[in-house]
Write a protein that holds these residues in place. Structure first.
Motif, PDB file in Angstrom:
ATOM      1  N   UNK A  97       0.840  -1.201   0.000  1.00 12.85           N
ATOM      2  CA  UNK A  97       0.000   0.000   0.000  1.00 12.85           C
ATOM      3  C   UNK A  97       0.872   1.247   0.000  1.00 12.85           C
ATOM      4  N   UNK A  98       0.252   2.341  -0.456  1.00 12.82           N
ATOM      5  CA  UNK A  98       0.883   3.651  -0.465  1.00 12.82           C
ATOM      6  C   UNK A  98      -0.077   4.635   0.175  1.00 12.82           C
ATOM      7  N   UNK A  99       0.435   5.482   1.082  1.00 11.16           N
ATOM      8  CA  UNK A  99      -0.385   6.508   1.700  1.00 11.16           C
ATOM      9  C   UNK A  99       0.509   7.642   2.162  1.00 11.16           C
ATOM     10  N   UNK A 100      -0.087   8.813   2.374  1.00  8.88           N
ATOM     11  CA  UNK A 100       0.646   9.920   2.960  1.00  8.88           C
ATOM     12  C   UNK A 100       0.795   9.673   4.458  1.00  8.88           C
ATOM     13  N   UNK A 101       1.915  10.094   5.012  1.00  5.18           N
ATOM     14  CA  UNK A 101       2.133   9.966   6.452  1.00  5.18           C
ATOM     15  C   UNK A 101       1.283  11.019   7.151  1.00  5.18           C
TER      16      UNK A 101
END
Length: 349
Positions: free
Chosen positions: A205-209
């Motif tokens: 997965x990819x997400x903003x911190x």
């Protein structure tokens, strides 16, 4: 440079060293240095390249330090301390001169200071960090700014640690919640973006911190890392995630993720999934390795041209691959079968 020395940990009582010749594509086993039991994860000091840290993935576990000598041979253990828990599966030094170790089977960890000017010696000024969850399996530690992120495979969280009064004293200031039942195992960060490989879901997965201390953010991307054509009875589990940045020969960044088959084996072996990073995560393809349960893999060489990997099971040995097509693919260069399994690697040059 032509010759590269690489250290390799494993579920044995030694750390092996290999010599890789990039002109001839020869991978040679150089030596086996005695250590404590099960040095399954090894890490090199970020500035003093003669210092190596290893876990002893036992119950109870230990953290050890070694001096690296000629041809990757290790000294006797310089210092050994208890990890204050069971089955430590990961260790890494921080930029602050401290060393993190996470206990997979007891839901706790340590961040241990070293003696100023002597990174081989641990101090006694540290306290155990307990992760408050019904089931906790911390599997990694990653320094991000003033925080340390710890993905917890059992709790489906990424804990956010900060110093609490001084070196060796840390507290959980918050968490980044992950999809329920996904089992976040290892992570990588790039700026304000978090990439996570989930062992139980076999996803990346990819997400903003999100801003500290608590909260989560919507997933920008959520990809299966299951390769096509798996045999009936295969049982997949996400493994390692590595991120490479753009360079002269590899003009864009990529993420590489391993997936471990703990069930009926695929004749092609475990696959490494390759993802483009920009403008957002996108699957490029799969590279089959002939390995059984890739736990550790590591890039090395100029511009991270080469990837070394091994399985934790079977007899596939240790392989070296080369990045091709600008980083979109991997080409198998060589395989050494003298040791059937290895679990983590450090490139010394």
């Amino acid at each position: 440079m032509v010759n590269f020395t690489i250290l390799a940990g494993g579920y044995t009582s030694f750390v092996a060293s290999y010599l890789f010749n990039s002109d001839t594509n020869a991978l040679t086993l150089l030596n086996q240095s005695p250590t404590g039991q099960n040095p399954s994860w090894i890490s090199q000091h970020p500035t003093n390249k003669s210092v190596l840290y290893t876990v002893n993935e036992d119950s109870p576990g230990n953290l050890q330090s070694f001096l690296i000598g000629k041809d990757g041979a290790l000294s006797q253990p310089i210092d050994t301390i208890s990890s204050q828990g069971n089955s430590p599966a990961f260790t890494t030094p921080l930029s602050t001169g401290q060393v993190a170790i996470m206990n997979y089977d007891s839901g706790n960890g340590l961040i241990v200071p070293t003696v100023p000017g002597n990174p081989l010696e641990f101090t006694s000024s540290y306290s155990s960090i307990k992760f408050d969850a019904p089931v906790s399996h911390p599997h990694m530690a990653l320094e991000h700014g003033s925080e340390v992120f710890v993905p917890d495979l059992g709790a489906d969280k990424i804990w956010r640690l900060v110093e609490n009064g001084g070196p060796g004293q840390f507290r959980v200031q918050g968490q980044i919640d992950q999809p329920k039942g996904s089992g976040p195992r290892h992570i990588a960060t790039r700026g304000d973006t978090l990439f996570t490989v989930h062992e139980l879901a076999s996803t990346v997965t990819q997400q903003l911190i999100p801003p500290a201390p608590n909260g989560t953010t919507p997933l920008i991307a959520n990809f299966s890392i299951l390769p096509p054509g798996l045999p009936q009875g295969a049982a997949m589990a996400g493994g390692e995630i590595l991120l490479t940045e753009a360079s002269a020969r590899f003009p864009e960044p990529f993420v590489y993720v391993s997936n471990r088959n703990t069930g009926v084996q695929d004749p092609r072996g475990d696959a490494i999934a390759v993802f483009r990073v920009e403008p957002r995560l996108a699957l490029v393809g799969f590279v089959y390795t002939g390995l059984d349960q890739i736990r550790g893999m590591e890039f090395g060489g100029p511009e991270d041209e080469f990837l070394i990997a091994s399985g934790v099971a079977g007899d596939g040995g240790v392989i070296v691959l080369r990045r091709t097509e600008g980083g979109q693919n991997l080409e198998l260069l060589t395989r050494n079968l003298e040791l059937p399994t290895r679990t983590s690697f450090v490139w010394l040059n």
